[in-house]
Design a protein around this motif. Structure first.
Motif, mmCIF file in Angstrom:
data_model
loop_
_atom_site.group_PDB
_atom_site.id
_atom_site.type_symbol
_atom_site.label_atom_id
_atom_site.label_comp_id
_atom_site.label_asym_id
_atom_site.label_seq_id
_atom_site.Cartn_x
_atom_site.Cartn_y
_atom_site.Cartn_z
ATOM 1 N N UNK A 148 27.858 -167.561 44.539
ATOM 2 C CA UNK A 148 26.986 -166.810 43.635
ATOM 3 C C UNK A 148 25.701 -166.419 44.353
ATOM 4 N N UNK A 149 25.226 -165.213 44.062
ATOM 5 C CA UNK A 149 23.973 -164.746 44.640
ATOM 6 C C UNK A 149 23.134 -164.128 43.525
ATOM 7 N N UNK A 150 21.828 -164.319 43.615
ATOM 8 C CA UNK A 150 20.913 -163.764 42.610
ATOM 9 C C UNK A 150 19.894 -162.857 43.277
ATOM 10 N N UNK A 151 19.776 -161.652 42.767
ATOM 11 C CA UNK A 151 18.842 -160.667 43.295
ATOM 12 C C UNK A 151 17.647 -160.545 42.357
ATOM 13 N N UNK A 152 16.463 -160.459 42.936
ATOM 14 C CA UNK A 152 15.244 -160.421 42.130
ATOM 15 C C UNK A 152 14.730 -158.996 41.951
ATOM 16 N N UNK A 153 14.107 -158.771 40.812
ATOM 17 C CA UNK A 153 13.472 -157.485 40.528
ATOM 18 C C UNK A 153 12.325 -157.733 39.562
ATOM 19 N N UNK A 154 11.174 -157.210 39.900
ATOM 20 C CA UNK A 154 10.058 -157.232 38.956
ATOM 21 C C UNK A 154 9.575 -155.810 38.763
ATOM 22 N N UNK A 155 8.961 -155.561 37.635
ATOM 23 C CA UNK A 155 8.496 -154.218 37.327
ATOM 24 C C UNK A 155 7.159 -154.306 36.618
ATOM 25 N N UNK A 156 6.472 -153.207 36.640
ATOM 26 C CA UNK A 156 5.147 -153.168 36.030
ATOM 27 C C UNK A 156 5.120 -152.013 35.040
ATOM 28 N N UNK A 157 4.839 -152.308 33.778
ATOM 29 C CA UNK A 157 4.744 -151.277 32.779
ATOM 30 C C UNK A 157 3.903 -151.770 31.616
ATOM 31 N N UNK B 183 6.552 -150.921 25.720
ATOM 32 C CA UNK B 183 7.306 -151.997 25.077
ATOM 33 C C UNK B 183 8.791 -151.644 24.952
ATOM 34 N N UNK B 184 9.090 -150.371 24.943
ATOM 35 C CA UNK B 184 10.479 -149.925 24.858
ATOM 36 C C UNK B 184 10.866 -149.223 26.151
ATOM 37 N N UNK B 185 11.898 -149.730 26.786
ATOM 38 C CA UNK B 185 12.356 -149.137 28.043
ATOM 39 C C UNK B 185 13.750 -149.677 28.353
ATOM 40 N N UNK B 186 14.303 -149.185 29.438
ATOM 41 C CA UNK B 186 15.631 -149.615 29.868
ATOM 42 C C UNK B 186 15.562 -150.063 31.318
ATOM 43 N N UNK B 187 16.401 -151.007 31.642
ATOM 44 C CA UNK B 187 16.500 -151.501 33.020
ATOM 45 C C UNK B 187 17.952 -151.429 33.467
ATOM 46 N N UNK B 188 18.123 -151.153 34.747
ATOM 47 C CA UNK B 188 19.464 -150.976 35.282
ATOM 48 C C UNK B 188 19.579 -151.643 36.650
ATOM 49 N N UNK C 33 16.876 -161.400 31.957
ATOM 50 C CA UNK C 33 15.794 -160.510 31.580
ATOM 51 C C UNK C 33 14.674 -161.323 30.948
ATOM 52 N N UNK C 34 13.542 -161.344 31.596
ATOM 53 C CA UNK C 34 12.361 -162.053 31.101
ATOM 54 C C UNK C 34 11.278 -161.011 30.841
ATOM 55 N N UNK C 35 11.191 -160.550 29.576
ATOM 56 C CA UNK C 35 10.309 -159.425 29.265
ATOM 57 C C UNK C 35 8.837 -159.759 29.504
ATOM 58 N N UNK C 36 8.419 -160.939 29.096
ATOM 59 C CA UNK C 36 7.007 -161.289 29.254
ATOM 60 C C UNK C 36 6.621 -161.370 30.728
ATOM 61 N N UNK C 37 7.522 -161.853 31.530
ATOM 62 C CA UNK C 37 7.269 -161.972 32.968
ATOM 63 C C UNK C 37 7.579 -160.675 33.702
ATOM 64 N N UNK C 38 8.143 -159.683 33.016
ATOM 65 C CA UNK C 38 8.547 -158.404 33.610
ATOM 66 C C UNK C 38 9.463 -158.639 34.803
ATOM 67 N N UNK C 39 10.483 -159.434 34.542
ATOM 68 C CA UNK C 39 11.434 -159.808 35.570
ATOM 69 C C UNK C 39 12.846 -159.479 35.108
ATOM 70 N N UNK C 40 13.672 -159.003 36.048
ATOM 71 C CA UNK C 40 15.027 -158.557 35.702
ATOM 72 C C UNK C 40 15.931 -158.867 36.886
ATOM 73 N N UNK C 41 16.462 -160.081 36.948
ATOM 74 C CA UNK C 41 17.284 -160.479 38.093
ATOM 75 C C UNK C 41 18.764 -160.258 37.796
ATOM 76 N N UNK C 42 19.527 -160.045 38.859
ATOM 77 C CA UNK C 42 20.968 -159.822 38.766
ATOM 78 C C UNK C 42 21.690 -160.974 39.440
ATOM 79 N N UNK C 43 22.653 -161.561 38.732
ATOM 80 C CA UNK C 43 23.474 -162.617 39.304
ATOM 81 C C UNK C 43 24.889 -162.092 39.497
ATOM 82 N N UNK C 44 25.368 -162.246 40.722
ATOM 83 C CA UNK C 44 26.751 -161.876 41.039
ATOM 84 C C UNK C 44 27.517 -163.180 41.239
ATOM 85 N N UNK C 45 28.477 -163.423 40.379
ATOM 86 C CA UNK C 45 29.276 -164.648 40.456
ATOM 87 C C UNK C 45 30.598 -164.358 41.154
ATOM 88 N N UNK C 46 31.171 -165.408 41.776
ATOM 89 C CA UNK C 46 32.473 -165.265 42.432
ATOM 90 C C UNK C 46 32.478 -164.025 43.333
#
Lengths: 113, 113
Positions: free
Chosen positions: A18-27, A30-35, A68-81
């Motif tokens: 398993x690997x986890x990729x980090x992403x943070x954003x600044x905005x 309150x309404x938005x989309x992440x990909x 997805x941690x909205x308050x922390x503005x964090x959106x990490x991706x986990x790839x399993x197997x």
């Protein structure tokens, strides 16, 4: 202005791990989309997973899931197997309302046998 | 179900020339967005077309222009090419201008000599 930051230029993982990729954003929105998009050597940008900011539940697509941690503005991706076919550049992207996607600089994932 | 298609795949131009890139959206999609991806970077939004009009524009000079046809296909034109215009140009389509998810084509690799 919104910014998207991916702090890991490259990640290496063995098959089935398993690997986890980090992403943070600044905005200030309150309404938005992440990909998360995947770009293999073929250069085709492929949608991996999407998350609406108003949803508390983390999105999941087969072996891919997000934290997805909205308050922390964090959106990490986990790839399993992890599989050899997961080797690609992974981009985190932000969209406010509709229209333009704002991308991070990308994280290169290398899956080794 | 045909995905997003782009033509040509590759092209080489010299400084000062003009170039036209073409994009056909995914079946059922009426909105087209264009992105420029320089080597080693994430894509940057150029502009978006809906109902044959430019709806949003990124931070690109007027040398970059576009068009959308009644069948929703689109063209990206770049005039007075600079060496810095060398990049992968990606087209993305979405179900409507208010849709959040964009699907990408395979891109056109432009080299300016």
């Amino acid at each position: 202005a919104q910014t998207v930051t991916q702090s890991q230029p490259e990640m290496s993982v063995q098959e089935a791990e398993t690997v986890t990729l980090s992403c943070t954003y600044d905005t200030s929105e309150s309404n938005y989309y992440l990909f998360w998009y995947k770009q293999p050597p073929s250069r085709q940008m492929i949608l991996v997973i999407r998350q609406e900011a108003y949803k508390q539940q983390n999105a999941t697509e087969n072996r891919f899931s997000v934290n997805f941690q909205k308050a922390a503005k964090s959106f990490s991706l986990k790839i399993s197997d992890s599989q050899l076919g997961d080797t690609a550049m992974y981009f985190c992207a932000f969209m406010k309302g509709w229209g333009k996607l704002q991308f991070g600089a990308g994280t290169q994932v290398v899956v080794t046998p | 179900d045909a995905g997003v298609t782009q033509s040509p795949t590759h092209l080489i131009k010299t400084r000062g020339q003009q170039v036209t890139l073409r994009c056909s959206p995914k079946s059922g999609h009426d909105t087209v967005s264009w992105y420029q991806q320089a080597l080693g970077q994430g894509p940057q939004f150029i502009f978006q077309y809906y109902e044959e009009e430019e709806r949003q524009r990124g931070n690109f000079p007027d040398r970059f222009s576009g068009h959308q046809f009644p069948n929703y296909s689109s063209e990206l034109n770049v005039n007075a090419l600079l060496l810095g215009d060398s990049a992968l140009y990606l087209c993305a389509s979405s179900l409507s201008v208010a849709a959040d998810t964009q699907y990408f084509g395979p891109g056109t690799r432009l080299t300016v000599l």
